[in-house]
Design a protein around this motif. Structure first.
Motif: not given
Length: 52
Positions: A1, A4-5
């Motif tokens: 990830m 942001y994720e």
């Protein structure tokens, strides 16, 4: 990830935890996953310009 994720997942888990608290339900599993997610390393993705 990516960063942001990672933030999206942490926020979603925190909202779920808050909803469970409002419903007076157990948050044990969500707490465990939330803590593991917070401690997970975040991958840095290179942009196209950085790979050249």
């Amino acid at each position: 990830m990516n960063k942001y994720e990672h933030g999206v997942v942490v926020n979603a888990l925190n909202e779920m935890r808050n909803d469970l608290i409002c419903e007076d339900r157990s948050t044990d599993i969500v707490d465990e996953v939330l803590l593991k997610t917070i401690d997970a390393p975040v991958k840095k993705h290179r942009s196209r310009d950085e790979t050249r």
